[in-house]
Design a protein around this motif. Structure first.
Motif: not given
Length: 121
Positions: A21-34, A62-67
């Motif tokens: 989420a930090r890297l992609l700047e979006v939240p997960p769309t779904a979690t199935f656990d188990p 990504v938009g900018d590798v450095h950012e």
């Protein structure tokens, strides 16, 4: 035909969710656990983080590798710092007139991930 989904190993879904989420700047769309599945939408391609998947080398644009590395400061080990890998004279593999930047990191789950961005030359 087009790519629908890429799977990557993730032992700890919560930790992986925070990292991506930090890297992609979006939240997960779904979690199935188990059974241990976490999904992100990458513009129509699913990124599946799965406890049972093998590690894969994936490259994320990504938009900018450095950012992106700045956002991950303290959350990822840099394997290879940002560097120009190729200069695009035409648009065969990327936008003409742009430098292609790469960096490699280790994600929260120990996988190597390539980051790519294009900057006007």
């Amino acid at each position: 035909m087009r790519l629908a989904q890429v799977a990557q190993r993730a032992e700890d879904l919560g930790r992986a969710a925070d990292f991506y989420a930090r890297l992609l700047e979006v939240p997960p769309t779904a979690t199935f656990d188990p059974p241990g599945l976490l999904f992100f939408d990458l513009e129509g391609v699913r990124l599946l983080l799965d406890r049972n998947a093998p590690s894969a080398l994936i490259y994320l644009r990504v938009g900018d590798v450095h950012e992106a590395l700045d956002r991950l400061d303290g959350f990822a080990e840099i394997v290879s710092p940002p560097h120009v890998i190729f200069q695009h004279g035409d648009d065969t593999l990327g936008p003409a007139g742009h430098d292609e930047w790469h960096a490699f990191i280790t994600d929260s789950e120990g996988n190597t991930v390539g980051l790519i961005s294009f900057q006007k030359a």
